[in-house]
Design a protein around this motif. Structure first.
Motif, PDB file in Angstrom:
ATOM      1  N   TRP A 193      -4.114  11.024   5.029  1.00  0.00           N
ATOM      2  CA  TRP A 193      -4.145   9.579   4.788  1.00  0.00           C
ATOM      3  C   TRP A 193      -5.167   9.274   3.700  1.00  0.00           C
ATOM      4  CZ3 TRP A 193      -6.874   5.281   4.054  1.00  0.00           C
ATOM      5  CH2 TRP A 193      -6.321   4.032   4.331  1.00  0.00           C
ATOM      6  N   TRP A 232     -12.235   1.016   6.139  1.00  0.00           N
ATOM      7  CA  TRP A 232     -11.936   1.615   4.835  1.00  0.00           C
ATOM      8  C   TRP A 232     -13.182   1.660   3.953  1.00  0.00           C
ATOM      9  CZ3 TRP A 232     -10.553  -1.308   0.054  1.00  0.00           C
ATOM     10  CH2 TRP A 232     -10.004  -0.490  -0.933  1.00  0.00           C
ATOM     11  N   ILE A 249      -4.530  -5.818   1.634  1.00  0.00           N
ATOM     12  CA  ILE A 249      -4.758  -5.594   3.065  1.00  0.00           C
ATOM     13  C   ILE A 249      -4.320  -6.842   3.818  1.00  0.00           C
ATOM     14  CG2 ILE A 249      -6.463  -5.086   4.851  1.00  0.00           C
ATOM     15  CD1 ILE A 249      -8.155  -3.702   2.770  1.00  0.00           C
ATOM     16  N   ASP A 278      -4.474   7.852  -0.106  1.00  0.00           N
ATOM     17  CA  ASP A 278      -5.114   6.597  -0.487  1.00  0.00           C
ATOM     18  C   ASP A 278      -5.841   6.755  -1.823  1.00  0.00           C
ATOM     19  OD1 ASP A 278      -6.080   3.894  -0.024  1.00  0.00           O
ATOM     20  OD2 ASP A 278      -8.010   4.793   0.482  1.00  0.00           O
ATOM     21  N   ASN A 309      -6.820   1.302   7.957  1.00  0.00           N
ATOM     22  CA  ASN A 309      -6.182   0.165   7.281  1.00  0.00           C
ATOM     23  C   ASN A 309      -6.999  -1.113   7.423  1.00  0.00           C
ATOM     24  OD1 ASN A 309      -5.056   0.407  10.139  1.00  0.00           O
ATOM     25  ND2 ASN A 309      -4.535  -1.708   9.632  1.00  0.00           N
ATOM     26  N   THR A 349      -5.943  -2.884  -3.721  1.00  0.00           N
ATOM     27  CA  THR A 349      -5.264  -2.856  -2.423  1.00  0.00           C
ATOM     28  C   THR A 349      -4.818  -4.253  -2.021  1.00  0.00           C
ATOM     29  OG1 THR A 349      -5.499  -2.123  -0.107  1.00  0.00           O
ATOM     30  CG2 THR A 349      -7.405  -3.185  -1.096  1.00  0.00           C
ATOM     31  N   PRO A 389      -2.167  -0.683   2.972  1.00  0.00           N
ATOM     32  CA  PRO A 389      -2.366   0.081   4.206  1.00  0.00           C
ATOM     33  C   PRO A 389      -1.890  -0.708   5.418  1.00  0.00           C
ATOM     34  CG  PRO A 389      -4.433  -0.899   3.527  1.00  0.00           C
ATOM     35  CD  PRO A 389      -3.412  -1.306   2.498  1.00  0.00           C
ATOM     36  N   LEU A 390      -1.171  -0.054   6.315  1.00  0.00           N
ATOM     37  CA  LEU A 390      -0.614  -0.719   7.492  1.00  0.00           C
ATOM     38  C   LEU A 390      -1.019   0.016   8.764  1.00  0.00           C
ATOM     39  CD1 LEU A 390       2.962  -1.362   6.046  1.00  0.00           C
ATOM     40  CD2 LEU A 390       1.107  -3.035   6.252  1.00  0.00           C
ATOM     41  N   TYR A 391      -0.988  -0.706   9.870  1.00  0.00           N
ATOM     42  CA  TYR A 391      -1.465  -0.172  11.151  1.00  0.00           C
ATOM     43  C   TYR A 391      -0.338   0.507  11.897  1.00  0.00           C
ATOM     44  CZ  TYR A 391      -4.045  -0.180  15.594  1.00  0.00           C
ATOM     45  OH  TYR A 391      -4.677   0.185  16.753  1.00  0.00           O
TER      46      TYR A 391
END
Length: 556
Positions: free
Chosen positions: A68, A216, A161, A72, A211, A159, A84-86
């Protein structure tokens, strides 16, 4: 040099040292700086083959892992905007964010995640697994040519988010290079003050999903400094993983620290009456000392406990632990004092995704319990109407993705309107006291911030998971209490806890009835956000009948 170039330089400098680890099945797998750079390079080559270019967007949907982090950094190094996703979020909610972000590619942790979101997306959405991204890595890949990051300007997006969406549809927060260039030196400075001069790398444990903005930022900070980060892969084994990682510090949310505190206190109660009495006297002495109400014997009780009891408790938390870092929500002052009494300071920070995770940070040498520290350098904070915290500085985001009206509502004349209520003392230390949108207004006109009362009830119910108060346009407050199925509570236990929470509160702040049950609010049923916050309006709608019943039959 920008933040990404600094990270790449550090990885090259520590090429043969471990920089990132995964804890799996009781073992630690490590990658060195050289090996991690090779993973990044492999991912960069895949992204180019997939036809992605600078300013394209790519969604990253996977649990924490070395890969991951490598993907990234590879995306950022190519100038591709990361979404980024959960991994634990409901597939329909994930699909909604993916549609909103319209990425050129979605990278999933495994086939299970891929299939879960695929059913909610159009066939045109390209999806791959991390296994596919890193398929070309080999034993000799450490010898491949490693490229520098693509040049980026200060206003280039890094990003998007998505916010947790407690009060509505999640919004994509766009963070830019300038935000990260400012934030990482600030977090590094605080960690330098904590750790002091040293030759050994910082040992860091990390369990919060990457995420999340704060999680992060900690990862990027650690990758830019002399440290080794051990990533948790099983939240059910945090205690065992902590022993293996033996960290100097790690990021936490208040819920975990509250649970650990409750567990320690339960264990003390089960020991001899002498040990339990000593602990209780030392705890009460510590509280009196904090409130400047010390009795003559208080320093003695603390000294005796520190000689015979606290060292073993500290060791159980971690033999190398210098501090706990806490964010995402205010921590109860009693809990912060509890850990300080044990000799483990809790450093707090305050911020939102829109402020690149942070506005304030505790100075490790000047912690004021109950507060979240001073504003970080070059960040201005002031109080607006209704004690709302307003923020201006290089940490403030550039805007919400594709939502100009929502952006205009919160960014006014250069100031970001946080929606949080706060106060600041003469020393410049901030305290968070509530959230404007979560105020409960009774039909009597009384305004009530629910969080302090909810926290008070939770502290009386260590087996409870969450508590939500309700009372808008009603004559009194009621509570919904969610407990873990394996730790069922009796109605009498909840009644006792409610009575304790009501003690000392004015009549309009007292809870008059409650409803409780196992696992009422979960991420999976859509009633909690990705980082565990209550979706209050959705909970109220979901439990409409239970709420109406509480008002038909008031308990007291």
């Amino acid at each position: 040099m920008n933040f990404l170039e600094i990270i790449f330089e550090r990885l090259r400098r520590d090429g043969e040292e471990p920089v990132l680890q995964e804890i799996r099945d009781g073992k630690i797998d490590s990658v060195s700086g050289r090996e991690f750079l090779a993973l990044i390079q492999t991912a960069r080559e895949f992204l180019r083959q997939a036809g992605l270019h600078k300013r394209d967007r790519c969604a990253l949907l996977a649990p924490n892992s070395i890969r991951w982090a490598a993907l990234d950094l590879a995306l950022m190094a190519e100038g591709i905007v990361v979404i980024p996703l959960y991994a634990r979020q409901a597939p329909a909610e994930l699909a909604g964010m993916i549609k909103d972000g319209s990425p050129s590619l979605v990278c999933c942790g495994d086939e299970i995640l891929l299939d879960a979101v695929k059913n909610h997306l159009s066939e045109a959405t390209p999806l791959v697994t991390l296994e596919t991204v890193f398929a070309n890595i080999s034993a000799s890949s450490g010898n491949r040519a490693l490229e520098n990051p693509t040049p980026l300007a200060g206003d280039d997006p890094v990003t998007i988010i998505y916010t947790s969406g407690t009060s509505g549809e999640p919004k994509g927060v766009v963070l830019i290079v300038r935000n990260l260039n400012h934030m990482l030196p600030c977090t590094n400075d605080r960690l330098d003050r904590l750790m002091g001069p040293r030759q050994e790398p910082d040992r860091v444990f990390h369990y919060l999903p990457l995420n999340f903005a704060g999680s992060w930022i900690i990862l990027l900070t650690c990758l830019s400094r002399h440290s080794v980060v051990a990533l948790s892969t099983d939240l059910t084994k945090l205690g065992d993983e902590l022993k293996l990682a033996a960290p100097n510090y790690f990021l936490n949310v208040p819920t975990l620290l509250e649970r650990v505190r409750a567990k320690i206190e339960d264990q003390i109660k089960q020991r001899s009456s002498m040990a339990a009495s000593l602990f209780d006297k030392a705890r009460k002495a510590g509280l009196r000392l904090h409130h400047e109400e010390a009795k003559p014997m208080d320093p003695i009780w603390i000294a005796v406990a520190n000689a015979f009891m606290f060292p073993s408790i500290r060791k159980s938390l971690g033999p190398n632990l210098k501090a706990l870092i806490c964010g995402s929500a205010p921590l109860a002052i009693e809990t912060q004092l509890f850990y300080a009494m044990l000799g483990v300071p809790v450093l707090q920070g305050y911020g939102l995704t829109e402020t690149t995770a942070l506005c304030t940070l505790d100075d490790p040498h000047a912690v004021e319990p109950g507060r979240v520290g001073l504003a970080i350098p070059e960040v201005q904070m002031l109080l607006g109407e209704n004690q709302e915290i307003l923020v201006r500085g290089p940490n403030v985001f550039s805007g919400y993705w594709n939502k100009p009206e929502a952006t205009a509502r919160v960014l006014q004349d250069g100031w970001f309107h946080t929606g949080d209520q706060g106060e600041v003392n003469a020393a410049g230390n901030w305290r968070i006291i509530g959230r404007l949108k979560e105020l409960i207004i009774l039909n009597s006109g009384h305004n009530i911030a629910p969080e302090p009362i909810e926290d008070k009830l939770l502290r009386s119910l260590p087996r409870a998971q969450q508590v939500m108060l309700y009372g808008d346009d009603r004559s009194y407050l009621v509570a919904l209490v969610s407990v873990a199925a394996s730790n069922a509570l009796t109605r009498e236990q909840v009644e006792t806890a409610v009575a304790q929470a009501n003690a000392g509160l004015p009549h309009y702040k007292q809870i008059r009835n409650f409803y409780f049950g196992p696992n009422l609010f979960t991420i999976e049923n859509g009633l909690l956000t990705a980082n565990g916050k209550l979706k209050r309006s959705m909970i109220a709608a979901h439990f409409h009948e239970a709420i109406e019943d509480m008002y038909r039959k008031p308990q007291s």
